[in-house]
Scaffold this motif. Sequence first.
Motif, PDB file in Angstrom:
ATOM      1  N   VAL A 270       1.288  -1.324   0.071  1.00  0.00           N
ATOM      2  CA  VAL A 270       0.170   0.330  -0.195  1.00  0.00           C
ATOM      3  C   VAL A 270       1.006   1.263  -0.167  1.00  0.00           C
ATOM      4  CG1 VAL A 270      -1.591   1.579   1.359  1.00  0.00           C
ATOM      5  CG2 VAL A 270      -2.253  -0.955   0.946  1.00  0.00           C
ATOM      6  N   ARG A 271       1.807   1.218   0.840  1.00  0.00           N
ATOM      7  CA  ARG A 271       3.076   2.511   0.898  1.00  0.00           C
ATOM      8  C   ARG A 271       3.901   2.305  -0.488  1.00  0.00           C
ATOM      9  NH1 ARG A 271       6.648   1.406   5.143  1.00  0.00           N
ATOM     10  NH2 ARG A 271       8.184   0.602   3.537  1.00  0.00           N
ATOM     11  N   GLU A 272       3.993   1.588  -0.835  1.00  0.00           N
ATOM     12  CA  GLU A 272       5.022   1.827  -2.232  1.00  0.00           C
ATOM     13  C   GLU A 272       3.883   2.655  -3.719  1.00  0.00           C
ATOM     14  OE1 GLU A 272       6.184  -2.235  -3.036  1.00  0.00           O
ATOM     15  OE2 GLU A 272       8.258  -2.024  -1.386  1.00  0.00           O
ATOM     16  N   ASN A 273       2.387   1.748  -3.019  1.00  0.00           N
ATOM     17  CA  ASN A 273       1.370   1.844  -3.922  1.00  0.00           C
ATOM     18  C   ASN A 273       1.226   3.702  -4.524  1.00  0.00           C
ATOM     19  OD1 ASN A 273      -1.098   2.593  -5.384  1.00  0.00           O
ATOM     20  ND2 ASN A 273      -1.093   0.345  -5.928  1.00  0.00           N
ATOM     21  N   LEU A 274       0.960   4.189  -3.269  1.00  0.00           N
ATOM     22  CA  LEU A 274       0.925   5.748  -2.763  1.00  0.00           C
ATOM     23  C   LEU A 274       2.198   6.182  -2.866  1.00  0.00           C
ATOM     24  CD1 LEU A 274      -0.806   7.718  -1.510  1.00  0.00           C
ATOM     25  CD2 LEU A 274       0.139   6.704   1.252  1.00  0.00           C
ATOM     26  N   ALA A 275       3.308   5.181  -2.837  1.00  0.00           N
ATOM     27  CA  ALA A 275       4.750   6.437  -3.313  1.00  0.00           C
ATOM     28  C   ALA A 275       4.485   6.778  -4.500  1.00  0.00           C
ATOM     29  CB  ALA A 275       5.468   6.015  -2.879  1.00  0.00           C
ATOM     30  N   LEU A 276       4.228   5.722  -5.465  1.00  0.00           N
ATOM     31  CA  LEU A 276       4.429   6.010  -7.210  1.00  0.00           C
ATOM     32  C   LEU A 276       2.730   6.981  -7.719  1.00  0.00           C
ATOM     33  CD1 LEU A 276       4.995   4.489  -9.664  1.00  0.00           C
ATOM     34  CD2 LEU A 276       3.330   2.338  -9.286  1.00  0.00           C
ATOM     35  N   ARG A 277       2.088   6.927  -7.001  1.00  0.00           N
ATOM     36  CA  ARG A 277       0.766   7.680  -7.764  1.00  0.00           C
ATOM     37  C   ARG A 277       1.300   9.366  -6.825  1.00  0.00           C
ATOM     38  NH1 ARG A 277      -2.459   4.263  -4.467  1.00  0.00           N
ATOM     39  NH2 ARG A 277      -3.762   6.253  -3.288  1.00  0.00           N
ATOM     40  N   ARG A 278       1.970   8.659  -5.537  1.00  0.00           N
ATOM     41  CA  ARG A 278       2.548  10.144  -5.323  1.00  0.00           C
ATOM     42  C   ARG A 278       3.113  10.783  -6.416  1.00  0.00           C
ATOM     43  NH1 ARG A 278       4.238  10.021  -0.418  1.00  0.00           N
ATOM     44  NH2 ARG A 278       1.951  10.369   0.594  1.00  0.00           N
ATOM     45  N   ALA A 279       4.414   9.843  -6.876  1.00  0.00           N
ATOM     46  CA  ALA A 279       4.991  10.784  -7.900  1.00  0.00           C
ATOM     47  C   ALA A 279       4.897  10.857  -9.285  1.00  0.00           C
ATOM     48  CB  ALA A 279       6.362   9.632  -7.882  1.00  0.00           C
ATOM     49  N   CYS A 280       4.219   9.778  -9.584  1.00  0.00           N
ATOM     50  CA  CYS A 280       2.931  10.175 -11.464  1.00  0.00           C
ATOM     51  C   CYS A 280       2.399  11.495 -10.955  1.00  0.00           C
ATOM     52  CB  CYS A 280       2.379   8.824 -10.936  1.00  0.00           C
ATOM     53  SG  CYS A 280       1.526   8.948 -12.806  1.00  0.00           S
ATOM     54  N   TYR A 281       1.756  11.631  -9.687  1.00  0.00           N
ATOM     55  CA  TYR A 281       0.590  13.489  -9.963  1.00  0.00           C
ATOM     56  C   TYR A 281       1.857  13.408  -9.760  1.00  0.00           C
ATOM     57  CZ  TYR A 281      -3.285   9.733  -8.926  1.00  0.00           C
ATOM     58  OH  TYR A 281      -4.352   9.112  -8.920  1.00  0.00           O
ATOM     59  N   ALA A 282       2.723  14.055  -8.662  1.00  0.00           N
ATOM     60  CA  ALA A 282       3.736  15.359  -9.197  1.00  0.00           C
ATOM     61  C   ALA A 282       4.109  15.735 -10.566  1.00  0.00           C
ATOM     62  CB  ALA A 282       4.208  15.364  -7.800  1.00  0.00           C
ATOM     63  N   ALA A 283       4.877  14.655 -11.224  1.00  0.00           N
ATOM     64  CA  ALA A 283       5.064  15.121 -12.505  1.00  0.00           C
ATOM     65  C   ALA A 283       3.840  15.289 -13.804  1.00  0.00           C
ATOM     66  CB  ALA A 283       5.448  13.854 -13.155  1.00  0.00           C
ATOM     67  N   LEU A 284       2.428  14.790 -13.330  1.00  0.00           N
ATOM     68  CA  LEU A 284       2.239  14.929 -14.297  1.00  0.00           C
ATOM     69  C   LEU A 284       1.149  16.330 -14.041  1.00  0.00           C
ATOM     70  CD1 LEU A 284      -0.697  14.349 -16.986  1.00  0.00           C
ATOM     71  CD2 LEU A 284      -1.475  13.225 -15.007  1.00  0.00           C
ATOM     72  N   ASN A 285       0.796  16.792 -12.718  1.00  0.00           N
ATOM     73  CA  ASN A 285       0.639  18.473 -12.784  1.00  0.00           C
ATOM     74  C   ASN A 285       1.466  19.313 -13.501  1.00  0.00           C
ATOM     75  OD1 ASN A 285      -0.955  19.805 -10.973  1.00  0.00           O
ATOM     76  ND2 ASN A 285       0.580  20.646  -9.458  1.00  0.00           N
ATOM     77  N   ARG A 286       2.896  19.094 -12.937  1.00  0.00           N
ATOM     78  CA  ARG A 286       3.972  19.617 -13.423  1.00  0.00           C
ATOM     79  C   ARG A 286       3.685  19.798 -14.806  1.00  0.00           C
ATOM     80  NH1 ARG A 286       8.503  16.371 -12.128  1.00  0.00           N
ATOM     81  NH2 ARG A 286       8.366  16.200 -14.331  1.00  0.00           N
ATOM     82  N   ASP A 287       4.191  19.040 -15.011  1.00  0.00           N
ATOM     83  CA  ASP A 287       4.106  18.232 -16.461  1.00  0.00           C
ATOM     84  C   ASP A 287       3.276  19.141 -17.407  1.00  0.00           C
ATOM     85  OD1 ASP A 287       6.835  17.503 -16.909  1.00  0.00           O
ATOM     86  OD2 ASP A 287       5.906  15.682 -16.726  1.00  0.00           O
ATOM     87  N   SER A 288       1.825  19.477 -16.597  1.00  0.00           N
ATOM     88  CA  SER A 288       1.083  19.470 -17.696  1.00  0.00           C
ATOM     89  C   SER A 288       0.579  20.783 -17.440  1.00  0.00           C
ATOM     90  CB  SER A 288      -0.616  19.129 -16.902  1.00  0.00           C
ATOM     91  OG  SER A 288      -0.380  17.138 -16.705  1.00  0.00           O
ATOM     92  N   ARG A 289       1.297  21.868 -16.383  1.00  0.00           N
ATOM     93  CA  ARG A 289       0.941  22.649 -16.086  1.00  0.00           C
ATOM     94  C   ARG A 289       1.604  23.727 -16.803  1.00  0.00           C
ATOM     95  NH1 ARG A 289      -0.657  25.840 -11.995  1.00  0.00           N
ATOM     96  NH2 ARG A 289       0.855  26.740 -11.086  1.00  0.00           N
ATOM     97  N   GLN A 290       3.475  22.722 -17.087  1.00  0.00           N
ATOM     98  CA  GLN A 290       4.611  23.074 -17.873  1.00  0.00           C
ATOM     99  C   GLN A 290       3.973  23.526 -19.846  1.00  0.00           C
ATOM    100  OE1 GLN A 290       7.816  21.809 -17.026  1.00  0.00           O
ATOM    101  NE2 GLN A 290       8.107  22.813 -15.191  1.00  0.00           N
ATOM    102  N   TYR A 291       3.047  22.571 -20.005  1.00  0.00           N
ATOM    103  CA  TYR A 291       3.147  21.979 -21.286  1.00  0.00           C
ATOM    104  C   TYR A 291       1.737  24.120 -21.157  1.00  0.00           C
ATOM    105  CZ  TYR A 291       0.476  20.714 -25.304  1.00  0.00           C
ATOM    106  OH  TYR A 291       0.471  19.668 -26.304  1.00  0.00           O
ATOM    107  N   THR A 292       1.289  24.383 -20.351  1.00  0.00           N
ATOM    108  CA  THR A 292       0.062  25.002 -20.804  1.00  0.00           C
ATOM    109  C   THR A 292       0.523  26.308 -20.640  1.00  0.00           C
ATOM    110  OG1 THR A 292      -1.847  23.560 -19.607  1.00  0.00           O
ATOM    111  CG2 THR A 292      -1.942  25.864 -19.640  1.00  0.00           C
ATOM    112  N   THR A 293       2.059  26.696 -19.664  1.00  0.00           N
ATOM    113  CA  THR A 293       2.528  27.767 -19.872  1.00  0.00           C
ATOM    114  C   THR A 293       3.021  27.957 -20.626  1.00  0.00           C
ATOM    115  OG1 THR A 293       2.930  27.926 -17.471  1.00  0.00           O
ATOM    116  CG2 THR A 293       4.378  28.951 -18.341  1.00  0.00           C
ATOM    117  N   ALA A 294       3.665  26.961 -21.897  1.00  0.00           N
ATOM    118  CA  ALA A 294       4.698  26.591 -23.058  1.00  0.00           C
ATOM    119  C   ALA A 294       3.736  27.827 -24.097  1.00  0.00           C
ATOM    120  CB  ALA A 294       5.710  25.385 -23.110  1.00  0.00           C
TER     121      ALA A 294
END
Length: 174
Positions: free
Chosen positions: A44-68
């Motif tokens: 459960v902890r590993e799954n949460l860490a995997l989702r957290r990393a994925c979500y942080a990257a998706l949030n960052r990259d989506s915002r950067q794409y919008t800004t671009a």
Amino acid sequence: MEIGAMVVAVVGVAGTLGASLLTQRGAERAKRREIELVRDHEEVRENLALRRACYAALNRDSRQYTTALNRHLHVMREQGVQDADREALDAAKAAHRDTYSEAQMIAPDAVLDPATAVNHALTLVYGQVKRLERGAPEAGETMETVSRAQQEIWDLLREMRAAMRVDLGVSAAD
């Protein structure tokens, strides 16, 4: 009397040995259950860490794409697009594509639905920007309409980020 004493002695020894065996088996079962609980907790902890990393990257990259996209529109208005501008936009698009692809494999539907809405909106605006850049816009596509569509993505990003936070347990569901 000797047989009776012998029977009592055998029963006593058997009882003592049997109790030891039962105690040992009970301890083994308890240890197995403990190991399974620890394993489940780690999963459960590993799954949460995997989702957290994925979500942080998706949030960052989506915002950067919008800004671009926003920056690209400004460059188109003010000075004309150079190869470096196209490369910057395409790099932001590629980064978003990669993290969105990862989210498609990891995120539950409650997160994937708003992420898909963001991806769809980004794809539409990118197409509009490229058509404007080539001087071949479709009916109704102007710098103003494309700029408005690009600005509307920020609301979709907020919805996506809120869904991610709820899934991670950072925020309560509305």
